[in-house]
Design a protein around this motif. Structure first.
Motif, PDB file in Angstrom:
ATOM      1  N   ASP A 160      34.040 -38.049 -27.497  1.00 60.30           N
ATOM      2  CA  ASP A 160      34.301 -39.259 -26.711  1.00 60.30           C
ATOM      3  C   ASP A 160      33.411 -40.429 -27.124  1.00 60.30           C
ATOM      4  OD1 ASP A 160      31.913 -38.295 -25.671  1.00 60.30           O
ATOM      5  OD2 ASP A 160      32.542 -38.430 -23.574  1.00 60.30           O
ATOM      6  N   LYS A 161      32.725 -40.301 -28.249  1.00 59.02           N
ATOM      7  CA  LYS A 161      31.940 -41.395 -28.818  1.00 59.02           C
ATOM      8  C   LYS A 161      32.418 -41.621 -30.238  1.00 59.02           C
ATOM      9  CE  LYS A 161      27.885 -40.667 -26.021  1.00 59.02           C
ATOM     10  NZ  LYS A 161      26.631 -39.971 -25.897  1.00 59.02           N
ATOM     11  N   LYS A 202      41.348 -30.247 -27.191  1.00 60.68           N
ATOM     12  CA  LYS A 202      41.707 -31.626 -26.848  1.00 60.68           C
ATOM     13  C   LYS A 202      40.404 -32.420 -26.751  1.00 60.68           C
ATOM     14  CE  LYS A 202      46.118 -30.673 -26.218  1.00 60.68           C
ATOM     15  NZ  LYS A 202      46.646 -30.159 -27.446  1.00 60.68           N
ATOM     16  N   GLN A 203      40.518 -33.632 -26.294  1.00 64.18           N
ATOM     17  CA  GLN A 203      39.352 -34.507 -26.159  1.00 64.18           C
ATOM     18  C   GLN A 203      38.192 -33.793 -25.472  1.00 64.18           C
ATOM     19  OE1 GLN A 203      39.342 -38.084 -26.974  1.00 64.18           O
ATOM     20  NE2 GLN A 203      37.170 -37.784 -26.769  1.00 64.18           N
ATOM     21  N   GLY A 204      37.036 -33.818 -26.123  1.00 59.99           N
ATOM     22  CA  GLY A 204      35.843 -33.214 -25.563  1.00 59.99           C
ATOM     23  C   GLY A 204      34.821 -34.274 -25.207  1.00 59.99           C
ATOM     24  N   THR A 205      33.678 -33.810 -24.747  1.00 55.10           N
ATOM     25  CA  THR A 205      32.576 -34.694 -24.385  1.00 55.10           C
ATOM     26  C   THR A 205      31.471 -34.545 -25.423  1.00 55.10           C
ATOM     27  OG1 THR A 205      33.084 -34.366 -22.047  1.00 55.10           O
ATOM     28  CG2 THR A 205      30.900 -35.254 -22.575  1.00 55.10           C
ATOM     29  N   THR A 206      31.103 -35.644 -26.042  1.00 51.30           N
ATOM     30  CA  THR A 206      30.013 -35.618 -27.028  1.00 51.30           C
ATOM     31  C   THR A 206      28.697 -35.487 -26.266  1.00 51.30           C
ATOM     32  OG1 THR A 206      31.315 -37.020 -28.505  1.00 51.30           O
ATOM     33  CG2 THR A 206      28.953 -36.844 -28.959  1.00 51.30           C
ATOM     34  N   LEU A 207      28.038 -34.341 -26.437  1.00 50.91           N
ATOM     35  CA  LEU A 207      26.791 -34.065 -25.733  1.00 50.91           C
ATOM     36  C   LEU A 207      25.580 -34.648 -26.450  1.00 50.91           C
ATOM     37  CD1 LEU A 207      27.336 -30.284 -24.877  1.00 50.91           C
ATOM     38  CD2 LEU A 207      27.728 -32.262 -23.385  1.00 50.91           C
TER      39      LEU A 207
END
Length: 161
Positions: free
Chosen positions: A122-123, A147-152
């Motif tokens: 997501d970045k 699918k779309q994940g969260t950039t940790l």
């Protein structure tokens, strides 16, 4: 929940007239590998399974991480298909991972790495630099249909020096 760690290989040498897949790491590639892998140990909760491209520069980078993250030998795999510059081919290989693997760490090449990070995370990044690491979390039970994940986290050598 799945966590994907994408690492672009370390800085490599163009000094010798070698086939692309045989280019070695420069000293900076080793130094940056040590720097990023040691910084990443603070963010790692479950030891990942490592899959690496067979290209020398990717394989050597992966070995630095394997040593610093204390990854056992049976969780370290060379995958021929990871010697790709195409994000669709890279994603296809990731999709083949067994569902029992929670954390998967991939060592590969640009532009596939940058493109895949931007598609799945997501970045947005203009370019994942050599030895750049991106950690992405997915609300998924399998690797098949990410699918779309969260950039940790993203760790780039220039930000750690």
């Amino acid at each position: 929940m799945k966590k994907l760690i994408l690492v672009r290989h370390g800085k490599s040498s163009w000094e010798h007239n070698l086939p692309d897949n045989e280019r070695p790491l420069l000293k900076r590639g080793y130094t940056d590998g040590e720097l990023v892998s040691k910084a990443f140990t603070k963010s790692l909760d479950i030891a990942p399974v490592i899959w690496t491209s067979p290209a020398i520069r990717a394989l050597e980078t992966a070995k630095i991480f394997r040593n610093n993250l204390n990854i056992v030998e049976d969780k370290f795999n060379i995958k021929q298909g990871l010697y790709t510059f195409n994000w669709q081919e890279l994603l296809h290989i990731i999709n083949s991972c067994e569902p029992e693997v929670e954390n998967l760490m991939i060592f590969g090449h640009n532009p596939a790495m940058t493109n895949l990070v931007n598609i799945l995370g997501d970045k947005h990044f203009d370019n994942i630099p050599t030895t750049g690491l991106t950690y992405i979390n997915f609300e998924s039970a399998t690797w098949e249909n990410l699918k779309q994940g969260t950039t940790l986290l993203n760790l780039f050598p220039k930000n750690l020096r």
